[in-house]
Design a protein around this motif. Sequence first.
Motif, PDB file in Angstrom:
ATOM      1  N   UNK A 196       0.835  -1.207   0.000  1.00 26.34           N
ATOM      2  CA  UNK A 196       0.000   0.000   0.000  1.00 26.34           C
ATOM      3  C   UNK A 196       0.866   1.253   0.000  1.00 26.34           C
ATOM      4  N   UNK A 197       1.864   1.293   0.887  1.00 23.72           N
ATOM      5  CA  UNK A 197       2.730   2.472   0.991  1.00 23.72           C
ATOM      6  C   UNK A 197       3.471   2.716  -0.313  1.00 23.72           C
ATOM      7  N   UNK A 198       3.926   1.656  -0.960  1.00 25.20           N
ATOM      8  CA  UNK A 198       4.633   1.807  -2.232  1.00 25.20           C
ATOM      9  C   UNK A 198       3.713   2.350  -3.320  1.00 25.20           C
ATOM     10  N   UNK A 199       2.415   2.134  -3.164  1.00 21.51           N
ATOM     11  CA  UNK A 199       1.436   2.625  -4.132  1.00 21.51           C
ATOM     12  C   UNK A 199       0.878   3.984  -3.715  1.00 21.51           C
ATOM     13  N   UNK A 200       1.532   4.661  -2.772  1.00 20.82           N
ATOM     14  CA  UNK A 200       1.132   5.986  -2.320  1.00 20.82           C
ATOM     15  C   UNK A 200      -0.292   5.974  -1.767  1.00 20.82           C
TER      16      UNK A 200
END
Length: 248
Positions: free
Chosen positions: A80-84
């Motif tokens: 999720x974090x990598x996908x902003x």
Amino acid sequence: AAYKHVNSMRWQNGGEFQAPHLSYTPCNCTGPCQKGSCSCIDSANFCEKFCACASCKGRRDCTYQGCNCTTGCRITTCTCAKLWRECDPELCRKCSHTLAGTAAPDNCCNNMNIRLNRGKRVHVGLSKVAGWGCFIGEPAHKGDFIGEYVAELFTQEEADRRGAAYDKADNSYLFTINKDFVLDARQAGNKLRFANHSQRPNCVTRVMLVDGDHRVGLYADQDLAAGDELSYNYMYALNNAPDWGVAG
């Protein structure tokens, strides 16, 4: 597949995933979501739980399914974090325990900062850079969430109108979150609006998707001590930066 198409649109050179450039609008596709007919795909967004595309629900090739982190979500490892985007406890099943307060201390989700308002204490004072500044009131480590940049939300057209007046006064709090909307903290905002620009900042901003809305988080880019003045790069164009912004 729709999911792969959105990924290909948003992955850029160097393997860095880019924040979406258009706001998310739930689609109402009656059949499988496809390029050219799906508002999500065409805006480089994933379909979400808010969409009405019933034929795509539960399909990993269309609707975002959340992360499956096992050791607590981190910005560097969480899908999720990598996908902003922040984790959604309804989708990221192992993150629901953090929301309920029942997660083990070493297994808490660290990617629901805006949702849970996990910001650090900050205060306002005279800046060493220009005018007023924002200072952190407690120590922070690199990567820690400082707070959310809160402001009024306006269209790009209204922001252009206001920006022309703000530029003449050399006093602007506009923050573009996507191609459709801009935040303006000049009249209404929180203390983080006083964080000044620097070409050597100690913080970074991230536009995160939270329940379908783009929201701005400020994160420490290095270890900070209590009392440090907070700064981030406003991304000025060289021909539009104030003298202190070019030197700072």
